[in-house]
Design a protein around this motif. Structure first.
Motif, PDB file in Angstrom:
ATOM      1  N   VAL A  59      -5.560  -8.832  -4.394  1.00 19.15           N
ATOM      2  CA  VAL A  59      -4.132  -9.111  -4.316  1.00 19.15           C
ATOM      3  C   VAL A  59      -3.469  -7.854  -3.755  1.00 19.15           C
ATOM      4  O   VAL A  59      -3.637  -6.763  -4.299  1.00 19.15           O
ATOM      5  CB  VAL A  59      -3.529  -9.441  -5.699  1.00 19.15           C
ATOM      6  N   SER A  60      -2.710  -8.023  -2.661  1.00 20.90           N
ATOM      7  CA  SER A  60      -2.017  -6.905  -2.018  1.00 20.90           C
ATOM      8  C   SER A  60      -0.559  -7.276  -1.780  1.00 20.90           C
ATOM      9  O   SER A  60      -0.246  -8.444  -1.575  1.00 20.90           O
ATOM     10  CB  SER A  60      -2.658  -6.574  -0.661  1.00 20.90           C
ATOM     11  N   THR A  68       5.338  -1.521  -3.526  1.00 22.90           N
ATOM     12  CA  THR A  68       4.109  -0.736  -3.610  1.00 22.90           C
ATOM     13  C   THR A  68       3.017  -1.460  -4.383  1.00 22.90           C
ATOM     14  O   THR A  68       1.887  -1.012  -4.421  1.00 22.90           O
ATOM     15  CB  THR A  68       4.368   0.633  -4.278  1.00 22.90           C
ATOM     16  N   ALA A  69       3.363  -2.594  -4.986  1.00 23.32           N
ATOM     17  CA  ALA A  69       2.384  -3.392  -5.729  1.00 23.32           C
ATOM     18  C   ALA A  69       2.674  -4.871  -5.491  1.00 23.32           C
ATOM     19  O   ALA A  69       3.793  -5.240  -5.151  1.00 23.32           O
ATOM     20  CB  ALA A  69       2.464  -3.074  -7.215  1.00 23.32           C
ATOM     21  N   ILE A 106      -6.869  -0.334  -6.032  1.00 20.07           N
ATOM     22  CA  ILE A 106      -7.313   0.328  -4.810  1.00 20.07           C
ATOM     23  C   ILE A 106      -6.075   0.830  -4.092  1.00 20.07           C
ATOM     24  O   ILE A 106      -5.172   0.054  -3.793  1.00 20.07           O
ATOM     25  CB  ILE A 106      -8.056  -0.651  -3.879  1.00 20.07           C
ATOM     26  N   VAL A 107      -5.986   2.110  -3.820  1.00 17.61           N
ATOM     27  CA  VAL A 107      -4.860   2.627  -3.053  1.00 17.61           C
ATOM     28  C   VAL A 107      -5.140   2.329  -1.581  1.00 17.61           C
ATOM     29  O   VAL A 107      -6.050   2.878  -0.984  1.00 17.61           O
ATOM     30  CB  VAL A 107      -4.665   4.137  -3.281  1.00 17.61           C
ATOM     31  N   ALA A 108      -4.371   1.416  -1.025  1.00 15.60           N
ATOM     32  CA  ALA A 108      -4.606   0.969   0.343  1.00 15.60           C
ATOM     33  C   ALA A 108      -3.976   1.892   1.370  1.00 15.60           C
ATOM     34  O   ALA A 108      -4.487   2.038   2.459  1.00 15.60           O
ATOM     35  CB  ALA A 108      -4.077  -0.449   0.526  1.00 15.60           C
ATOM     36  N   ASP A 109      -2.833   2.508   1.028  1.00 19.08           N
ATOM     37  CA  ASP A 109      -2.121   3.349   1.981  1.00 19.08           C
ATOM     38  C   ASP A 109      -1.574   4.578   1.267  1.00 19.08           C
ATOM     39  O   ASP A 109      -0.569   4.482   0.554  1.00 19.08           O
ATOM     40  CB  ASP A 109      -0.991   2.547   2.632  1.00 19.08           C
ATOM     41  N   SER A 114       1.188   2.114  -1.357  1.00 17.04           N
ATOM     42  CA  SER A 114       0.885   0.705  -1.568  1.00 17.04           C
ATOM     43  C   SER A 114      -0.450   0.557  -2.295  1.00 17.04           C
ATOM     44  O   SER A 114      -1.451   1.135  -1.903  1.00 17.04           O
ATOM     45  CB  SER A 114       0.826  -0.016  -0.220  1.00 17.04           C
ATOM     46  N   VAL A 115      -0.438  -0.232  -3.378  1.00 16.07           N
ATOM     47  CA  VAL A 115      -1.623  -0.411  -4.196  1.00 16.07           C
ATOM     48  C   VAL A 115      -2.039  -1.878  -4.174  1.00 16.07           C
ATOM     49  O   VAL A 115      -1.225  -2.763  -4.384  1.00 16.07           O
ATOM     50  CB  VAL A 115      -1.356   0.017  -5.653  1.00 16.07           C
TER      51      VAL A 115
END
Length: 130
Positions: A59-60, A68-69, A106-109, A114-115
């Motif tokens: 889920v992003s 950010t979530a 997971i920290v995407a950016d 953004s998590v």
């Protein structure tokens, strides 16, 4: 392989695949990223199968949003799953033997913070004989 088909269908229903598993610029990304399983014969006389399944989801937040979530939370997903799982598996002619969960962020950016949420639902299932 009918057991696998039934488990796939049940999990899509429980995780609300028809409504939430969509990807676009207008909604959060919510997708199944893996469906791993291992099958075995439980009783040899009537060819009853059992299986262990690990189903992973991601889920992003909406890609162009300032969030950010994701809007939907892990607790909301799991609460819905837990409240409806017994009846859903029973309706498919399956017996849910065990269930466990794994969750990770997971920290995407790293620039925007953004998590994305990644989680796995592990289940053991067998076919109902009656």
């Amino acid at each position: 392989m009918e057991l696998v088909t039934k488990v796939r269908r049940t999990m899509k229903e429980l995780i609300n695949a028809g409504k939430n598993l969509k990807t676009s610029r207008d909604v959060d990304v919510f997708t199944q990223i893996a469906f791993d399983y291992n099958l075995s014969a439980m009783t040899y006389g009537n060819n009853r199968k059992s299986g262990t399944f690990a189903i992973q989801y991601l889920v992003s937040p909406k890609p162009d949003s300032t969030n950010t979530a994701p809007v939907i939370t892990y607790d909301q997903i799991i609460t819905k799953f837990e409240s409806e799982r017994a009846q859903a598996f029973k309706d498919e002619g399956l017996i849910l033997l065990s269930c466990s969960y794994e969750q990770s962020d997971i920290v995407a950016d790293p620039v925007t913070g953004s998590v994305s949420l990644s989680f796995t639902i592990n289940i053991s299932v067998t076919e109902r004989t009656r």
